[in-house]
Design a protein around this motif. Structure first.
Motif, PDB file in Angstrom:
ATOM      1  N   GLN A 265     -21.468 -12.247 -15.809  1.00 45.68           N
ATOM      2  CA  GLN A 265     -21.441 -11.024 -15.015  1.00 45.68           C
ATOM      3  C   GLN A 265     -21.994 -11.219 -13.605  1.00 45.68           C
ATOM      4  OE1 GLN A 265     -23.321  -7.907 -17.254  1.00 45.68           O
ATOM      5  NE2 GLN A 265     -21.824  -7.987 -18.911  1.00 45.68           N
ATOM      6  N   SER A 320     -17.516  -6.498 -22.183  1.00 49.82           N
ATOM      7  CA  SER A 320     -17.606  -7.170 -20.883  1.00 49.82           C
ATOM      8  C   SER A 320     -16.242  -7.658 -20.414  1.00 49.82           C
ATOM      9  CB  SER A 320     -18.584  -8.340 -20.980  1.00 49.82           C
ATOM     10  OG  SER A 320     -19.888  -7.894 -21.307  1.00 49.82           O
ATOM     11  N   VAL A 323     -14.513  -4.637 -19.002  1.00 50.71           N
ATOM     12  CA  VAL A 323     -15.106  -4.292 -17.707  1.00 50.71           C
ATOM     13  C   VAL A 323     -14.634  -5.255 -16.628  1.00 50.71           C
ATOM     14  CG1 VAL A 323     -17.283  -4.148 -16.443  1.00 50.71           C
ATOM     15  CG2 VAL A 323     -17.104  -3.159 -18.730  1.00 50.71           C
ATOM     16  N   VAL A 403     -23.304  -2.166 -15.356  1.00 51.83           N
ATOM     17  CA  VAL A 403     -22.919  -2.785 -16.636  1.00 51.83           C
ATOM     18  C   VAL A 403     -23.861  -3.927 -16.984  1.00 51.83           C
ATOM     19  CG1 VAL A 403     -21.120  -4.133 -17.780  1.00 51.83           C
ATOM     20  CG2 VAL A 403     -20.513  -2.084 -16.479  1.00 51.83           C
ATOM     21  N   THR A 407     -26.058  -4.074 -20.269  1.00 49.60           N
ATOM     22  CA  THR A 407     -25.886  -5.219 -21.172  1.00 49.60           C
ATOM     23  C   THR A 407     -27.202  -5.926 -21.427  1.00 49.60           C
ATOM     24  OG1 THR A 407     -23.628  -5.537 -20.337  1.00 49.60           O
ATOM     25  CG2 THR A 407     -24.627  -7.375 -21.528  1.00 49.60           C
TER      26      THR A 407
END
Length: 423
Positions: A265, A320, A323, A403, A407
């Motif tokens: 990410q 994820s 996303v 996010v 997470t």
């Protein structure tokens, strides 16, 4: 000369020398010493089929002591094997003598099959094996009738496992011993007054460490039989799994796949590196479940929490991926952003939320600000496209940061709740 030697060999083969053995007189009786006379007199007319009491209302008290040697536990089959020397002591009223009548002999050795011995049964024994409650050993007999037998016995029982904290689980296995048919008024099993459990020569079995052993006397009084009791001896073994190997196979890889999902990410979405890494993390979850499926017992009263962690981690990784695809779609938007998106960006940039937004995607190769054709485009159109692209990129940064924080919090909770720890 050769012919003479050959004839000599033939004669020796045909007529071998014979040993002269004196014939024994059938009327001759062996001379018995005091110990032999004692054995003969004590066991004469002895019946081992009945309890060794002269009054049938008397109770035979049998003292028990376990000297543990070895323990093996199979958590998959839920079987518990106990190897030990079991010391049994009781008084036989028919096996007494006066030492002065036999040269001062106060004790002798007798075979257990020649005398009455208690039949101590394991109530939660493994039914797949033959649960023999007989003993076969040499016993020590005192002149007052006290019999002491120390047979080597192996007891195999059923132990219901609790694998919730696998591989750092602690198991409590209990064995229940007693007489299968006799009541407590006939045969009463009890513990030695001192050291009912001996651990001097005990050795831990493979994969398990014995933490503690406790013993408890259960009176065995039931409402169905108010005039009789069926007492039992309860032994509880507390064992801890040696988790060094399983932890290296299961716990450490679990943390690695978590880091893969979090690190992905931080990557930019303009190429497919982030998508490839997070898909690899999802694939690693499936491979990890396949590998640890051979090590984690799957059939138990409760599910190991490490499996619940991998399950929830797969859901987080799959989220994820969605996303990431959404962020890639936002980056390619060419339509003006809605008012609420612009307002959200303005609120985040003007308030303390700007310290939370730590990602910044590179817009240098955005299709929104490229001139893909040879047509002339005014500076105003370029500025307008750059502003639209900046709005969407800023919103993508805010969304990605949000996010990541969610997470991270979810994984922190999962690690605290589902990752077992060694106490």
């Amino acid at each position: 000369m050769a012919t003479y030697s050959a004839w000599l060999v033939i004669l020796l083969v045909s007529y071998p020398p014979r040993l002269i053995v004196a014939e024994c007189d059938p009327n001759r009786t062996p001379e018995l010493h005091d110990e032999a006379k004692l054995h003969q007199d004590v066991l004469c007319a002895y019946n081992s089929n009945y309890r060794p009491v002269k009054d049938h209302k008397s109770t035979v008290t049998v003292k028990i002591r376990f000297a543990l040697k070895y323990i093996s536990f199979d958590s998959l089959e839920e079987t518990f094997n106990l190897h030990s020397w079991v010391a049994m002591s009781w008084k036989d009223e028919f096996l007494t003598w006066t030492p002065s009548d036999y040269g001062g002999i106060k004790e002798i050795q007798v075979e257990s099959h020649e005398i009455w011995t208690p039949r101590m049964a394991l109530f939660n024994a493994d039914a797949s094996l033959y649960p023999s409650d007989s003993i076969y050993t040499t016993c020590l007999l005192d002149s007052d009738g006290t019999v002491t037998c120390v047979p080597h016995m192996v007891h195999s029982g059923i132990c219901r496992t609790s694998l919730r904290r696998w591989p750092y689980d602690v198991q409590n296995c209990s064995f229940y011993f007693g007489s299968w048919m006799h009541t407590g008024q006939q045969v009463n099993f009890t513990f030695y007054n001192t050291r009912p459990i001996v651990l001097d020569d005990y050795q831990n079995g493979p994969g398990w460490k014995l933490l503690n052993v406790t013993n408890e006397f259960l009176p065995g009084a039931y409402t169905c039989c108010p005039n009789s009791s069926y007492p039992m001896l309860k032994y509880t073994f507390m064992m801890k799994r040696e988790a060094g190997g399983p932890a290296a196979i299961v716990v450490i890889p679990s943390m690695v796949i978590v880091l893969l999902t979090l690190i992905s990410q931080f990557l930019d979405i303009k190429d497919y590196t982030r998508l490839f890494l997070i898909c690899f993390s999802l694939f690693g979850h499936f491979m990890f479940l396949t590998e640890i499926g051979y090590d984690i017992p799957k059939h138990s009263s409760d599910t190991p929490i490490i499996l619940l962690f991998v399950r929830d981690s797969m859901l987080v990784t799959l989220t994820s991926i969605f996303v990431t695809l959404l962020l890639m779609s936002l980056r390619k938007r060419v339509v003006p952003a809605p008012t609420w998106v612009v307002s959200l960006n303005r609120v985040v940039n003007s308030g303390p939320g700007k310290y939370v937004v730590f990602t910044e995607f590179d817009p240098s190769e955005s299709n929104d600000i490229k001139v893909l054709t040879g047509e002339s485009v005014s500076d105003a159109n370029i500025d307008e496209k750059a502003r639209i692209s900046a709005d969407w990129l800023q919103f993508a940064n805010v969304l990605n940061s949000f996010v990541f924080i969610v997470t991270f919090i979810v994984y922190f909770i999962l690690v605290c709740v589902y990752i077992p720890k060694d106490d």
